[in-house]
Design a protein around this motif. Structure first.
Motif, PDB file in Angstrom:
ATOM      1  N   ALA A  19      46.804  35.459  44.053  1.00 45.42           N
ATOM      2  CA  ALA A  19      45.483  34.879  44.297  1.00 45.42           C
ATOM      3  C   ALA A  19      44.693  34.757  42.999  1.00 45.42           C
ATOM      4  CB  ALA A  19      44.724  35.716  45.321  1.00 45.42           C
ATOM      5  N   ALA A  20      44.788  35.766  42.137  1.00 44.49           N
ATOM      6  CA  ALA A  20      44.075  35.710  40.859  1.00 44.49           C
ATOM      7  C   ALA A  20      44.588  34.553  40.011  1.00 44.49           C
ATOM      8  CB  ALA A  20      44.214  37.033  40.110  1.00 44.49           C
ATOM      9  N   SER A  21      45.898  34.331  40.030  1.00 44.43           N
ATOM     10  CA  SER A  21      46.453  33.232  39.228  1.00 44.43           C
ATOM     11  C   SER A  21      45.951  31.882  39.747  1.00 44.43           C
ATOM     12  CB  SER A  21      47.983  33.277  39.223  1.00 44.43           C
ATOM     13  OG  SER A  21      48.505  32.767  40.440  1.00 44.43           O
ATOM     14  N   ARG A  22      45.623  31.829  41.041  1.00 42.08           N
ATOM     15  CA  ARG A  22      45.095  30.581  41.611  1.00 42.08           C
ATOM     16  C   ARG A  22      43.596  30.432  41.354  1.00 42.08           C
ATOM     17  NH1 ARG A  22      48.401  31.077  47.408  1.00 42.08           N
ATOM     18  NH2 ARG A  22      50.406  30.335  46.597  1.00 42.08           N
ATOM     19  N   LEU A  23      42.944  31.553  41.086  1.00 45.95           N
ATOM     20  CA  LEU A  23      41.510  31.519  40.776  1.00 45.95           C
ATOM     21  C   LEU A  23      41.274  31.238  39.290  1.00 45.95           C
ATOM     22  CD1 LEU A  23      40.438  34.722  42.777  1.00 45.95           C
ATOM     23  CD2 LEU A  23      39.575  32.420  43.225  1.00 45.95           C
ATOM     24  N   ALA A  24      42.304  31.463  38.487  1.00 44.59           N
ATOM     25  CA  ALA A  24      42.141  31.326  37.034  1.00 44.59           C
ATOM     26  C   ALA A  24      41.985  29.849  36.671  1.00 44.59           C
ATOM     27  CB  ALA A  24      43.362  31.922  36.327  1.00 44.59           C
ATOM     28  N   PRO A  25      41.375  29.592  35.506  1.00 45.70           N
ATOM     29  CA  PRO A  25      41.213  28.206  35.074  1.00 45.70           C
ATOM     30  C   PRO A  25      42.572  27.491  34.987  1.00 45.70           C
ATOM     31  CG  PRO A  25      39.931  29.687  33.676  1.00 45.70           C
ATOM     32  CD  PRO A  25      40.778  30.549  34.562  1.00 45.70           C
ATOM     33  N   GLU A  26      42.564  26.233  35.279  1.00 46.46           N
ATOM     34  CA  GLU A  26      43.777  25.395  35.218  1.00 46.46           C
ATOM     35  C   GLU A  26      44.458  25.513  33.850  1.00 46.46           C
ATOM     36  OE1 GLU A  26      45.166  22.545  37.019  1.00 46.46           O
ATOM     37  OE2 GLU A  26      44.120  23.173  38.849  1.00 46.46           O
ATOM     38  N   GLY A  27      45.762  25.443  33.878  1.00 46.09           N
ATOM     39  CA  GLY A  27      46.501  25.304  32.626  1.00 46.09           C
ATOM     40  C   GLY A  27      46.860  26.610  31.946  1.00 46.09           C
ATOM     41  N   ARG A  28      46.383  27.710  32.473  1.00 49.84           N
ATOM     42  CA  ARG A  28      46.739  28.993  31.865  1.00 49.84           C
ATOM     43  C   ARG A  28      48.054  29.464  32.475  1.00 49.84           C
ATOM     44  NH1 ARG A  28      42.282  32.237  29.618  1.00 49.84           N
ATOM     45  NH2 ARG A  28      40.783  30.694  28.903  1.00 49.84           N
ATOM     46  N   ASP A  29      48.966  29.868  31.645  1.00 49.14           N
ATOM     47  CA  ASP A  29      50.330  30.078  32.148  1.00 49.14           C
ATOM     48  C   ASP A  29      50.859  31.494  31.939  1.00 49.14           C
ATOM     49  OD1 ASP A  29      50.651  30.023  29.434  1.00 49.14           O
ATOM     50  OD2 ASP A  29      52.388  28.668  29.450  1.00 49.14           O
ATOM     51  N   GLU A  30      49.977  32.438  31.605  1.00 47.73           N
ATOM     52  CA  GLU A  30      50.473  33.796  31.360  1.00 47.73           C
ATOM     53  C   GLU A  30      49.836  34.828  32.289  1.00 47.73           C
ATOM     54  OE1 GLU A  30      51.623  33.508  26.608  1.00 47.73           O
ATOM     55  OE2 GLU A  30      49.913  34.747  27.223  1.00 47.73           O
ATOM     56  N   THR A  74      45.950  33.195  28.896  1.00 45.41           N
ATOM     57  CA  THR A  74      45.893  34.290  29.866  1.00 45.41           C
ATOM     58  C   THR A  74      45.233  33.850  31.164  1.00 45.41           C
ATOM     59  OG1 THR A  74      45.638  35.855  28.039  1.00 45.41           O
ATOM     60  CG2 THR A  74      45.122  36.652  30.278  1.00 45.41           C
ATOM     61  N   ALA A  75      45.985  33.881  32.233  1.00 49.10           N
ATOM     62  CA  ALA A  75      45.416  33.619  33.562  1.00 49.10           C
ATOM     63  C   ALA A  75      44.902  34.933  34.158  1.00 49.10           C
ATOM     64  CB  ALA A  75      46.466  32.989  34.470  1.00 49.10           C
ATOM     65  N   VAL A  76      45.750  35.943  34.130  1.00 53.00           N
ATOM     66  CA  VAL A  76      45.488  37.196  34.826  1.00 53.00           C
ATOM     67  C   VAL A  76      46.017  38.351  33.988  1.00 53.00           C
ATOM     68  CG1 VAL A  76      45.964  38.528  36.931  1.00 53.00           C
ATOM     69  CG2 VAL A  76      45.905  36.023  37.043  1.00 53.00           C
ATOM     70  N   ALA A  77      45.297  39.472  34.025  1.00 51.17           N
ATOM     71  CA  ALA A  77      45.853  40.716  33.490  1.00 51.17           C
ATOM     72  C   ALA A  77      45.841  41.759  34.603  1.00 51.17           C
ATOM     73  CB  ALA A  77      45.034  41.199  32.300  1.00 51.17           C
ATOM     74  N   LEU A  78      47.001  42.330  34.858  1.00 53.39           N
ATOM     75  CA  LEU A  78      47.135  43.395  35.864  1.00 53.39           C
ATOM     76  C   LEU A  78      47.248  44.715  35.121  1.00 53.39           C
ATOM     77  CD1 LEU A  78      47.743  44.559  38.717  1.00 53.39           C
ATOM     78  CD2 LEU A  78      50.151  44.025  38.287  1.00 53.39           C
ATOM     79  N   LEU A  79      46.268  45.586  35.348  1.00 54.30           N
ATOM     80  CA  LEU A  79      46.195  46.821  34.575  1.00 54.30           C
ATOM     81  C   LEU A  79      46.045  48.023  35.483  1.00 54.30           C
ATOM     82  CD1 LEU A  79      43.678  45.353  31.985  1.00 54.30           C
ATOM     83  CD2 LEU A  79      46.084  45.882  31.533  1.00 54.30           C
ATOM     84  N   ASN A  80      46.540  49.162  34.996  1.00 56.18           N
ATOM     85  CA  ASN A  80      46.369  50.422  35.723  1.00 56.18           C
ATOM     86  C   ASN A  80      45.175  51.188  35.174  1.00 56.18           C
ATOM     87  OD1 ASN A  80      48.939  51.716  37.449  1.00 56.18           O
ATOM     88  ND2 ASN A  80      49.237  49.758  36.436  1.00 56.18           N
ATOM     89  N   HIS A  81      44.413  51.736  36.093  1.00 58.55           N
ATOM     90  CA  HIS A  81      43.248  52.497  35.645  1.00 58.55           C
ATOM     91  C   HIS A  81      43.680  53.829  35.032  1.00 58.55           C
ATOM     92  CE1 HIS A  81      38.821  53.746  36.667  1.00 58.55           C
ATOM     93  NE2 HIS A  81      38.999  53.487  35.405  1.00 58.55           N
ATOM     94  N   VAL A 109      39.295  40.827  28.900  1.00 58.08           N
ATOM     95  CA  VAL A 109      40.019  39.791  29.647  1.00 58.08           C
ATOM     96  C   VAL A 109      39.062  38.643  29.997  1.00 58.08           C
ATOM     97  CG1 VAL A 109      41.288  39.293  31.778  1.00 58.08           C
ATOM     98  CG2 VAL A 109      41.713  41.431  30.545  1.00 58.08           C
ATOM     99  N   HIS A 110      37.862  38.986  30.419  1.00 57.94           N
ATOM    100  CA  HIS A 110      36.874  37.953  30.765  1.00 57.94           C
ATOM    101  C   HIS A 110      36.501  37.109  29.549  1.00 57.94           C
ATOM    102  CE1 HIS A 110      35.321  40.041  34.685  1.00 57.94           C
ATOM    103  NE2 HIS A 110      36.522  39.546  34.790  1.00 57.94           N
ATOM    104  N   ALA A 111      36.365  37.777  28.407  1.00 59.51           N
ATOM    105  CA  ALA A 111      36.007  37.038  27.190  1.00 59.51           C
ATOM    106  C   ALA A 111      37.067  35.999  26.849  1.00 59.51           C
ATOM    107  CB  ALA A 111      35.808  38.012  26.025  1.00 59.51           C
ATOM    108  N   ALA A 112      38.309  36.306  27.222  1.00 55.89           N
ATOM    109  CA  ALA A 112      39.393  35.353  26.975  1.00 55.89           C
ATOM    110  C   ALA A 112      39.494  34.319  28.092  1.00 55.89           C
ATOM    111  CB  ALA A 112      40.717  36.113  26.834  1.00 55.89           C
ATOM    112  N   GLY A 113      38.659  34.469  29.131  1.00 51.15           N
ATOM    113  CA  GLY A 113      38.661  33.478  30.217  1.00 51.15           C
ATOM    114  C   GLY A 113      39.601  33.789  31.351  1.00 51.15           C
ATOM    115  N   GLY A 114      40.211  34.971  31.342  1.00 51.36           N
ATOM    116  CA  GLY A 114      41.141  35.330  32.417  1.00 51.36           C
ATOM    117  C   GLY A 114      40.499  36.216  33.467  1.00 51.36           C
TER     118      GLY A 114
END
Lengths: 412, 412
Positions: free
Chosen positions: B108-119, B161-168, B186-191
């Motif tokens: 779902a996050a990858s679908r919410l990310a801006p178009e064209g981001r592939d990582e 960067t579309a999405v970053a999945l991180l552990n707390h 991550v937000h600063a990079a647009g993901g």
């Protein structure tokens, strides 16, 4: 009339070799004909769950993963379900919801299908979650979803068919689809057949192995009495296991899960169908619930199921006022599951009728807009229940349809 | 030495405002330091489950979906968890395993990310299921998976960067990652930032809303004490809910599930994160287990957690023989979860040490090849427990490492 049916019901109950099983369940004075939605509670489950809670979780805690057999529960319980659906051991794993298992099965089947096939067929009359999930699976694997009425499957399969996802028994009409014939049809076209057994497992013979089904899923809270929302299961035929490529390769499906290896390497066998940490409380309630099947054959259950639904249809035909409800469940045994659905000719009476039935102790349910559903679980429903349900239904239909008529007249 | 630590422990326990909570749990004479794997049983849960089993399932059966609040349990329990992770109501839904929720969240996050981001970035040191599932999500959505050490995330995010999945909190080392800082990066990079809270929720403040986290998942059987394999949860920030596009759009996430419509139309709000029929037994055990949090603040839990782990590290430093184990959990509070991991310099002693500890009533666990893990649940672990655990550990390490040395000498 009712004396005749009541006498026949009594005789049928006396001759019923499964009649004693009713004692294994918690039931009341009513007639429970909604076991096709939520099976009744097997009496011994609460005591078993006390042991799971207080001893296995409360005292042994983490040690129970080994010492109480928690870790191996998904396959162990799968092997308990296997004979009920005609599967040899080692092909069924329990866990997750039916919807999640539909996703695993359809995606994995599309990856097992011959290259270049771009269509996933789905029963257009299916329980909707199968259609929704199949659509997502098709979207994510680059397939085209083709909804098709089950009767039209033979004409719809072809060289583009990768997978067909079909329901064994239609949730709305109670129609039993031809699993052997449709599986053969899909295979003849070179595709894989995935079956949803939610409304058949525990009610009639399925024969997964005998009929060469590729993958199957099913829930356990209907005729298997596993409890509300109990874990579903996934069947992957042994011949497909080595190439089974799950879209949900969670850590418990890893060949060596406690290596905590960053690289995924799938386990062999049915374990490969696992995803996350097994949901132990629900899973062990299901395991205990399956004890009621000890010594019971599915053939005996099927014979009683057909006798129950035959008798119900006959009683409804006699008790119900003319022209108010019409059976939509097929008369032919080969096309009938373990439920009877009656369409209300006036859709507006559907809800008041079911409310009145429940108020008088006859519990069925409805499917909007106009279907009254009655499920018959041979393990705990008897013939006197059937006669009473039909008789009360007849009374309610007379009253409600009479009132509806009065209402219309009153507005003239 | 041990008198000093024991006296300090007694004073700390006397001053501990959370000390009485221990009475709410079923515990024995041992020291349970494995609540980061499976939380202890809250005492009242078995009685509540008897009611669920005998009354709600056994007597009300299908009526319980409405009358016992079964149908709304996923959101209701989500709203109980929300304050523990710093989320306003209406953003968390409970159900499925953590692995399944990782799949929903990453796709779902990858679908919410801006178009064209592939990582899709994934924490390379993560609990492995996150990596396995992220890899499947990447494969199915046409993204490239980029495993990266958490410290290297700032250098790795960028316009792809579309999405970053991180552990707390890292499951192995107990290291607490910088959720506010990394989310901002991550937000600063647009993901979009997706966080796994399995090892932090219930042990320390998370602040999902305050730090602008996009999506999050977590389990409930560790510091939330929900029971073995209890359902996980999914957080979708309110601003993303309207566009949240689930890869698992099961029927219970439909806007009108009982219309049984063949076309999918998603519900609004957190309901959209549901999939199949809710797993009621496990879910209601979790709901009951959350009662222990009544009147407890996460800040108080965090303060005690740090005091417990500080004291444990200090005691281990004093009791353990020199050079046999090395803490891998950071000393800095800002980098420490609620667990202490000790690396065995000789990996070969890891298993014998943990076996000996358990035999002497100190229950931790291990992560191969060389990590001893001790989890500190402030709700039921006290300072005397900590002193005892460290003292027994010191004894065991002396004996085992001594024996190991003898063995080596014996072979000379």
């Amino acid at each position: 009339m009712s004396e005749t049916f009541a006498a026949r019901a009594a005789a049928l109950d006396t001759a019923d070799e499964l009649a004693d099983l009713r004692k294994l369940f918690t039931l009341d004075d009513g007639v429970y004909l909604d076991g096709n939605s939520l099976g009744a509670l097997p009496r011994h489950v609460p005591a078993r769950m006390q042991e799971v809670l207080t001893r296995e979780w409360g005292e042994l805690r983490i040690r129970s993963w080994d010492e109480s057999g928690w870790w191996t529960a998904p396959e162990r319980i799968g092997d308990r379900i296997a004979p009920l659906v005609g599967a040899a051991a080692g092909q069924i794993v329990v866990g997750d919801s039916t919807s999640v298992n539909v996703f695993k099965a359809v995606v994995a089947a599309s990856r097992l299908a011959p290259e270049g096939r771009d269509e996933i067929l789905v029963d257009a009359t299916t329980f909707p979650t199968d259609g929704y999930i199949a659509e997502s699976a098709a979207r994510m694997t680059g397939h085209r979803l083709v909804p098709v009425a089950p009767g039209d499957v033979p004409g719809a399969v072809g060289p583009r068919t990768a997978v067909a996802l079909l329901n064994h028994v239609d949730f709305r009409t109670g129609r039993l689809h031809d699993l052997p014939g449709l599986t053969a049809t899909v295979h003849a076209a070179g595709g894989l057949a995935v079956w949803d057994l939610c409304h058949s497992a525990g009610a009639l013979p399925v024969g997964l192995d005998a009929h060469g089904v590729d993958l199957a899923v099913g829930c356990t809270y209907k005729y298997l009495n596993g409890g509300p929302g109990s874990p579903a299961y996934l069947y992957v035929a042994e011949r497909h296991q080595a190439a089974f490529d799950s879209p949900l390769p969670g850590w418990t499906s890893h060949a060596d899960p406690f290596a905590m290896d960053p690289g995924y390497a799938p386990a062999d066998g049915s374990v490969r169908g696992r995803v996350g940490t097994p949901d132990i409380l629900s899973m062990l309630a299901l395991e205990a619930a399956l004890d009621v099947w000890d010594g019971v054959t599915v053939d005996a259950v099927r014979a009683k199921s057909l006798a129950l639904t035959d008798f119900f249809l006959e009683c409804v035909g006699a008790y119900a006022p003319e022209g108010v409800v019409v059976p939509v469940t097929p008369q032919a045994h080969a096309e009938r599951g373990s439920q009877v659905s009656l369409r209300c000719v006036d859709a507006g009476i559907t809800e008041p009728v079911m409310r009145a039935l429940i108020a008088r102790g006859v519990v069925g349910d409805l499917r909007r807009p106009d279907v009254l559903r009655f499920g018959f679980t041979p393990l705990y429903v008897g013939f006197a229940d059937v006669e009473r349900a039909a008789r009360v239904l007849g009374e309610v239909l007379s009253e409600v349809s009479g009132r509806a008529l009065d209402g219309v007249l009153g507005e003239v």
